[in-house]
Write a protein that holds these residues in place. Structure first.
Motif, PDB file in Angstrom:
ATOM      1  N   HIS A 123       0.846  -1.205   0.000  1.00 35.35           N
ATOM      2  CA  HIS A 123       0.000   0.000   0.000  1.00 35.35           C
ATOM      3  C   HIS A 123       0.872   1.241   0.000  1.00 35.35           C
ATOM      4  O   HIS A 123       1.844   1.341   0.730  1.00 35.35           O
ATOM      5  N   ASP A 143       6.155   1.670   6.485  1.00 43.26           N
ATOM      6  CA  ASP A 143       4.727   1.317   6.372  1.00 43.26           C
ATOM      7  C   ASP A 143       4.028   2.288   5.444  1.00 43.26           C
ATOM      8  O   ASP A 143       3.490   3.281   5.905  1.00 43.26           O
ATOM      9  N   GLU A 175      -5.454   1.815   2.437  1.00 40.85           N
ATOM     10  CA  GLU A 175      -5.271   0.702   3.385  1.00 40.85           C
ATOM     11  C   GLU A 175      -5.579   1.166   4.800  1.00 40.85           C
ATOM     12  O   GLU A 175      -6.325   0.509   5.536  1.00 40.85           O
ATOM     13  N   GLU A 176      -5.012   2.315   5.154  1.00 42.12           N
ATOM     14  CA  GLU A 176      -5.159   2.794   6.539  1.00 42.12           C
ATOM     15  C   GLU A 176      -6.583   3.267   6.849  1.00 42.12           C
ATOM     16  O   GLU A 176      -6.960   3.389   7.996  1.00 42.12           O
ATOM     17  N   ASP A 203       3.744  -5.687   3.480  1.00 39.76           N
ATOM     18  CA  ASP A 203       3.391  -4.522   4.283  1.00 39.76           C
ATOM     19  C   ASP A 203       4.310  -4.501   5.519  1.00 39.76           C
ATOM     20  O   ASP A 203       4.207  -5.373   6.377  1.00 39.76           O
TER      21      ASP A 203
END
Ligand code: ZN
Length: 437
Positions: A123, A143, A175-176, A203
């Motif tokens: 991501h 990340d 994603e988050e 990830d």
């Protein structure tokens, strides 16, 4: 080194098993991975709600850079990679007014069976302590700048080779905010009828120092689902009869990663196969793919440092917080990248896994395994293990689509079948059980 690799591989394809194509060890370039993470960090924030249009800052600039990078790699292989974007508006608790989620794909179309697809993903979005804060600097170096750089580097490596199936290099957004990019690509796969052989989610793959100071540089964790989230009631009933809780397609994919990791000991990574879909009480972009029934695993570091994930960049006393590039280990990231490339190469060089496999031999002293034939398979490899063992113990090859194992009592053993190419590349192993009915 990597410039000459394509030639070596082109010759090697026809003579040696796929897993032995690369004596060069770590093919990924740590310096190039670092440069790409530096570029990703330079966009300030890649929060999904940050500017889609600003030429320098925000997720839009990052996505355009990544798309240009895929296009540039495609140019070096005569257009073997094309760029595509997927977008959809998502709304949820972490984006109350909705946001356009855009995934950037580099598509290396297969020369033989292009609807067979292997997806390698990460991501591109980032965050700080407050998940709603889309303006503060959110470097997201590890990340998931680490995974994003890995995906781009994998494209550089694998674009030098030709494969029958399609490889999709996927940089996902949102994603988050709720695994939205992961949902978008999984639903796209379903809508387009892709036969997804594997989705490899990378990830947080670029640090070696843990929260408590311990260092883990020779191991990568691979998380996999056992019992399929997408299993139907009929399939569940069949599994209850045969066993196979540890043998779903994603668990088989994890075992393939372990097999490739062992065969490629020159990469120097132990594959720690964690028998869980993801880290305890946390998730990632492979989960929506699992929900739709696709084999999917998550690669992540051997040990995490929570001060450098999802944190505002700051110093409190002696303690530094924030997902910054100085906390990363690029030699390690290069090894994880090389392992991913080796796994994709193996799966892309192999036929598809058998669609089904059946076990027989009740009330006899032998075990019989039968399976659906696979297009392009040169032969098959039947694996078996004692029913109390964790990993496959024995195997036998055949060109037939059935095999009897004399003296192997079916009650006491599990069995499965892989399809094998002429060059020796193996598919994942399809677990043999009772037919669903
Ligand atoms: Zn992440």
């Amino acid at each position: 080194m990597y410039k000459t690799f394509g030639l070596v591989a082109a010759f090697a394809l026809f003579s040696v098993p796929a897993h032995a194509q690369n004596p060069a060890g770590v093919e990924a370039d740590a310096a190039r991975l670092r440069a790409d993470v530096e570029t990703l960090v330079s966009f300030g924030t890649r929060h999904t709600l940050s500017s889609p249009d600003d030429p320098k800052r925000g997720i839009g600039a990052a996505r355009r850079w990544a798309a240009a990078e895929f296009a540039r790699i495609g140019k070096t292989c005569g257009g073997c990679i094309t760029v595509e974007t997927l977008d959809r508006r998502f709304t949820g608790p972490r984006a109350l007014n909705g946001v356009n989620v855009v995934n950037v794909l580099g598509v290396q179309r297969g020369s033989g069976s292009p609807d067979d697809v292997i997806i390698i993903s990460a991501h591109i979005d980032s965050r700080v302590s407050d998940v709603a804060d889309f303006t503060s600097d959110a470097p997201g170096a590890n990340d998931d700048g680490s995974g994003s750089a890995l995906v781009i580097e994998a494209a550089r490596i694998l674009s030098k080779e030709k494969f029958a199936p399609t490889i999709i290099y996927a940089l996902l957004s949102g994603e988050e905010q709720g695994l939205w990019g992961g949902r978008l690509i999984a639903e796209t796969a379903q809508a387009r009828g892709w036969q997804v052989r594997a989705l490899l989610n990378n990830d947080i793959v670029g640090n070696t120092e843990g929260q408590d100071g311990r260092r883990v540089a020779d191991r990568v964790r691979v998380f996999s689902e056992g019992i399929r989230a997408a299993e139907s009631t009929v399939e569940a009933m069949a599994r209850r009869g045969s066993g196979g809780e540890d043998d779903g397609p994603s668990r088989a994919l994890m075992r393939a990663a372990q097999r490739v990791g062992k065969a490629r000991s020159d990469i120097g990574l132990e594959v720690f196969g964690v028998r869980r879909p993801d880290r305890f009480a946390r998730g990632g972009d492979h989960l929506p793919a699992l929900e739709l029934g696709y084999p999917a695993i998550r690669f992540t570091v051997g040990v995490e440092n929570y001060d450098h994930q999802h944190q505002d960049v700051r110093v409190e006393g002696e303690r530094k917080f924030g997902d910054t590039i100085d906390e990363m280990d690029f030699a390690y990231l290069a090894r994880v990248t090389s392992l991913n490339a080796a796994l994709v190469r193996e799966l892309a060089s192999a036929p598809s896994a058998p669609a089904s496999a059946m076990l027989g031999g009740a009330v006899t002293s032998d075990t019989q395994v039968t399976w659906a034939p696979v297009a392009g398979a040169a032969r098959y490899k039947v694996y078996w293990r004692r029913a109390d063992a964790r990993d496959w113990e024995q195997s036998q090859e055949t060109t037939d689509t059935k095999l009897t194992l004399p003296g192997v009592i079916v009650d006491d053993h599990f069995a499965g079948v892989a399809a094998v190419s002429q060059s020796g590349a193996e598919s994942t192993i399809t677990f043999a059980g009772l037919p669903p009915r």
